[in-house]
Design a protein around this motif. Structure first.
Motif, short mmCIF file in Angstrom:
data_model
loop_
_atom_site.label_atom_id
_atom_site.label_comp_id
_atom_site.label_asym_id
_atom_site.label_seq_id
_atom_site.Cartn_x
_atom_site.Cartn_y
_atom_site.Cartn_z
N ASP A 202 0.85 -1.19 0.00
CA ASP A 202 0.00 0.00 0.00
C ASP A 202 0.89 1.24 0.00
OD1 ASP A 202 0.95 0.28 2.58
OD2 ASP A 202 -0.99 0.04 3.56
N ALA A 203 0.27 2.42 0.04
CA ALA A 203 1.04 3.66 -0.05
C ALA A 203 2.03 3.80 1.10
CB ALA A 203 0.08 4.85 -0.09
N THR A 204 1.60 3.40 2.30
CA THR A 204 2.50 3.48 3.45
C THR A 204 3.68 2.54 3.28
OG1 THR A 204 0.62 4.00 4.88
CG2 THR A 204 2.65 3.31 5.97
N GLY A 205 3.40 1.32 2.78
CA GLY A 205 4.48 0.37 2.54
C GLY A 205 5.46 0.89 1.51
N ALA A 206 4.94 1.49 0.44
CA ALA A 206 5.83 2.06 -0.57
C ALA A 206 6.65 3.21 0.00
CB ALA A 206 5.00 2.54 -1.76
N HIS A 207 6.01 4.02 0.81
CA HIS A 207 6.73 5.15 1.42
C HIS A 207 7.82 4.67 2.36
CE1 HIS A 207 7.35 9.19 2.94
NE2 HIS A 207 7.21 8.73 4.18
N ILE A 208 7.59 3.56 3.07
CA ILE A 208 8.60 3.06 3.99
C ILE A 208 9.80 2.51 3.22
CG2 ILE A 208 8.19 0.60 4.43
CD1 ILE A 208 8.35 3.39 7.07
N LEU A 209 9.59 1.97 2.01
CA LEU A 209 10.70 1.55 1.17
C LEU A 209 11.56 2.75 0.78
CD1 LEU A 209 9.03 -1.06 -1.20
CD2 LEU A 209 10.66 -1.52 0.63
N SER A 210 10.90 3.86 0.48
CA SER A 210 11.63 5.10 0.19
C SER A 210 12.42 5.55 1.41
CB SER A 210 10.66 6.19 -0.25
OG SER A 210 11.32 7.41 -0.45
N ASP A 211 11.81 5.48 2.59
CA ASP A 211 12.51 5.88 3.82
C ASP A 211 13.70 4.97 4.11
OD1 ASP A 211 10.77 7.95 4.19
OD2 ASP A 211 9.58 6.97 5.77
N ILE A 212 13.53 3.66 3.88
CA ILE A 212 14.63 2.72 4.08
C ILE A 212 15.80 3.07 3.18
CG2 ILE A 212 15.33 0.32 3.73
CD1 ILE A 212 12.47 -0.48 4.57
N THR A 213 15.48 3.34 1.91
CA THR A 213 16.52 3.68 0.95
C THR A 213 17.26 4.95 1.36
OG1 THR A 213 15.21 2.66 -0.81
CG2 THR A 213 16.96 4.18 -1.49
N LEU A 214 16.52 5.99 1.71
CA LEU A 214 17.14 7.26 2.10
C LEU A 214 17.97 7.10 3.38
CD1 LEU A 214 14.16 9.70 1.36
CD2 LEU A 214 16.31 9.50 0.07
N ALA A 215 17.45 6.33 4.35
CA ALA A 215 18.17 6.15 5.62
C ALA A 215 19.49 5.43 5.40
CB ALA A 215 17.29 5.37 6.59
N LEU A 216 19.48 4.41 4.54
CA LEU A 216 20.72 3.69 4.27
C LEU A 216 21.69 4.54 3.46
CD1 LEU A 216 19.23 0.16 3.45
CD2 LEU A 216 20.47 0.83 5.51
N GLU A 217 21.18 5.27 2.48
CA GLU A 217 22.05 6.11 1.66
C GLU A 217 22.70 7.21 2.51
OE1 GLU A 217 22.97 5.76 -1.36
OE2 GLU A 217 21.50 4.53 -2.43
N ARG A 218 21.98 7.75 3.49
CA ARG A 218 22.57 8.78 4.36
C ARG A 218 23.71 8.22 5.20
NH1 ARG A 218 17.12 10.80 4.91
NH2 ARG A 218 16.78 9.40 6.70
N ARG A 219 23.71 6.92 5.41
CA ARG A 219 24.80 6.28 6.15
C ARG A 219 25.93 5.85 5.23
NH1 ARG A 219 21.50 1.70 9.13
NH2 ARG A 219 23.64 0.85 9.36
N GLY A 220 25.86 6.25 3.97
CA GLY A 220 26.90 5.90 3.02
C GLY A 220 26.76 4.51 2.43
N ILE A 221 25.61 3.90 2.59
CA ILE A 221 25.37 2.55 2.07
C ILE A 221 24.61 2.66 0.75
CG2 ILE A 221 24.23 0.34 2.50
CD1 ILE A 221 24.46 0.95 5.51
N THR A 222 25.17 2.06 -0.27
CA THR A 222 24.51 2.08 -1.57
C THR A 222 23.37 1.06 -1.59
OG1 THR A 222 26.56 2.70 -2.69
CG2 THR A 222 24.83 1.72 -4.05
#
Length: 550
Positions: free
Chosen positions: A475-495
């Motif tokens: 659902d929309a929340t699930g999709a948004h959490i995937l975006s948050d996961i991606t951004l959180a990992l990228e901010r830690r320098g993880i590709t």
């Protein structure tokens, strides 16, 4: 939905040449069974036996013509009685016809708006808990009519059926009680024993006839129905002051909700009892709305589909709408030709009919199976029954659905799994810096926070591959959490690399911003081996001091 789809059509009577004899016989049978129920529910609702008959005739005929089921039999029901009693107590008998018309308009509009499928969202344990609560209320509502011959004064007893039963027993007329109990017992015995002799014997009617004859031949103190009209009343629009109508909006909404729920459930059950064709839930609401409007205009009560009478219709051979129409005609003939004898029926006899009817509504095997199923379903069943008995039927269904929905979402969220998987094949240097995280099951709002916490709980890695090919639903929340996961990992320098977005999920994930959250648009993959090879190239560049990630 077009108006033509909601109106009667020649297809409604397909096969009538083959089934008309069975339909006529079934209609007569149902009419005989419905007579005591219509009288009893009319009296129990606080209105009158006449109102019950009028409802069975007018609403039964209109619903048969316009409803969405070929075999549904409509009229006054026990569930509706439970709702009407507080309305009569608060607003008077004159408000019932107005509520019937108002509720009918609401149900009709629901059918026109194609809301008929909504009943499918009511879980089975909630339906059974609702039925159990109604059965208890109907049974307890008969106690006051067994304890005293005089009509109750509005507000004399509690609006709660169980409390009112206790109050009426405390103030019982002990010279009257044995007679009333005896009459009810005779009717109950006839209803229980008649099917053992022959399934076709209408035990309730036999019991009422026996008790009525005894009361005519013997001097008894039993109160009777009283004089009934020998014709249907003339239709008229219920006239109430504007302020009174405003106060009936809430009750009308409750009645409409109950009428819609009960009618759709009854039609759904009827469709499973015999091969009589599928039912149209939207047309069923439209027809039941018209039926309640018509009933109100003739001074009757709100109507719903009645599963007990519908089941009798099917078992007796009813296969088309002719059977339901015949049932209404039989009751009309009773009014025209037998109103005098019907008026001599003791109220205690009707109480006996309704008590056995309530008892038969409770299926102990069904209740036991629900209680042995899951704790959440058992709790929903008991909670719905308790709220039905204690407060309000519509509120009970709403609470039961919400309760069951909460546990369904909880169980659904638990089905979502986040697992770190080893890389397939022979390991190469740097593989310990690559994490393959697979997300399985539904990714919805109920599991989003947990998925975020588990997916970002990686350490000492340079690349995370998110495997999404096993997601059932997003659902929309699930999709948004995937975006948050991606951004959180990228901010830690993880590709972050994403593998396996399903075609059905791609539009949502792009719309919510999952793809744009990636460091590069080339970090989307369909094949896991390609994603792993790309991840290894990142690690090699990371470990080479001369190369910097762009």
């Amino acid at each position: 939905m077009s108006l033509r789809q909601l109106l009667p059509a020649a297809a409604d009577y397909r096969g009538l040449r083959r089934t008309w004899r069975g339909d006529l016989l079934a209609g007569v049978t149902v009419g005989i069974v419905a007579l005591p129920l219509a009288l009893g529910f009319g009296v129990s609702s606080g209105v009158s036996a006449e109102a019950g008959l009028v409802t069975a005739i007018v609403a039964g005929m209109i619903a048969a013509l316009f409803g969405g089921s070929h075999v549904q039999v409509s009229g006054p029901t026990g569930a509706m009685v439970v709702v009407l009693l507080p309305i009569v107590a608060a607003h008077g008998i004159g408000a019932v016809a107005a509520v019937s018309v108002m509720a009918g308009i609401i149900v009709l509009a629901a059918g026109a708006l194609k809301l008929g499928r909504a009943v499918g969202f009511i879980p089975w344990p909630v339906i059974e808990g609702f039925t159990l609560g109604i059965a208890i209320i109907i049974f307890m509502q008969q106690v006051p009519s067994l304890t005293t011959p005089r009509p109750l004064v509005a507000g004399e007893h509690s609006s709660n059926a169980i409390v009112a039963a206790g109050q009426s027993l405390a103030a019982a007329d002990w010279s009257y009680l044995p007679w009333a109990l005896g009459a009810a017992a005779v009717v109950a015995a006839c209803m229980l024993l008649a099917p053992r002799l022959h399934r076709g014997i209408p035990g309730s009617l036999v019991g009422i006839v026996v008790v009525t004859l005894l009361c005519v031949l013997l001097p008894t103190p039993l109160a009777v129905i009283g004089m009934l009209p020998d014709a249907l009343p003339a239709p008229q629009v219920p006239l109430l002051p504007v302020d009174s109508l405003a106060g009936l909006v809430g009750p009308a909404l409750a009645v409409a909700a109950l009428a819609a729920i009960e009618s759709l459930l009854s039609a759904r059950v009827a469709a499973s009892l015999a091969d009589t064709g599928a039912y149209d839930p939207d047309r069923e609401l439209f027809g039941q709305g018209l039926a309640s409007i018509g009933s109100g205009l003739f001074g009757g009560m709100p109507a719903t589909g009645a599963i007990a009478r519908t089941a009798v219709n099917i078992r007796a051979g009813g296969r088309t709408r002719l059977a339901s129409l015949t049932h209404a005609v039989v009751l009309l003939l009773v009014v025209l030709a037998l109103s005098g004898p019907v008026g001599t029926i003791p109220l205690a006899a009707l109480a006996g009919v309704l008590m056995i009817t309530a008892w038969r509504m409770v299926h102990l095997a069904t209740a036991a199976s629900i209680l042995r199923s899951t704790r959440s379903d058992a709790a929903a069943f008991l909670l719905t029954a308790l709220v039905t008995v204690s407060f309000d039927l519509v509120v009970a269904v709403a609470i039961g659905v919400a309760f069951a929905g909460f546990f369904a979402l909880r169980n659904l969220s638990r089905a979502t799994a986040v697992n770190r998987q080893p890389l397939a094949g022979d390991p190469v240097p740097g593989d310990e810096r690559i994490a393959v995280i697979r997300i399985d099951g539904p990714l919805i709002f109920a599991s989003a926070d947990r998925v975020f916490a588990e997916a970002t709980a990686v350490h000492d890695v340079g690349v995370v591959i998110l495997r999404l090919s096993s997601l059932d639903h997003v659902d929309a929340t699930g999709a948004h959490i995937l975006s948050d996961i991606t951004l959180a990992l990228e901010r830690r320098g993880i590709t972050v690399l994403i593998k396996g977005i399903l075609p059905g999920h791609e539009k949502l994930l792009r719309t919510v911003g999952v793809v744009t959250a990636l460091r590069h648009h080339a970090h989307l993959f369909r094949d896991l081996d390609d994603a792993i090879e790309h991840a290894r190239s990142h690690i090699r560049r990371e470990q080479s001091p001369a190369v910097r990630e762009g």
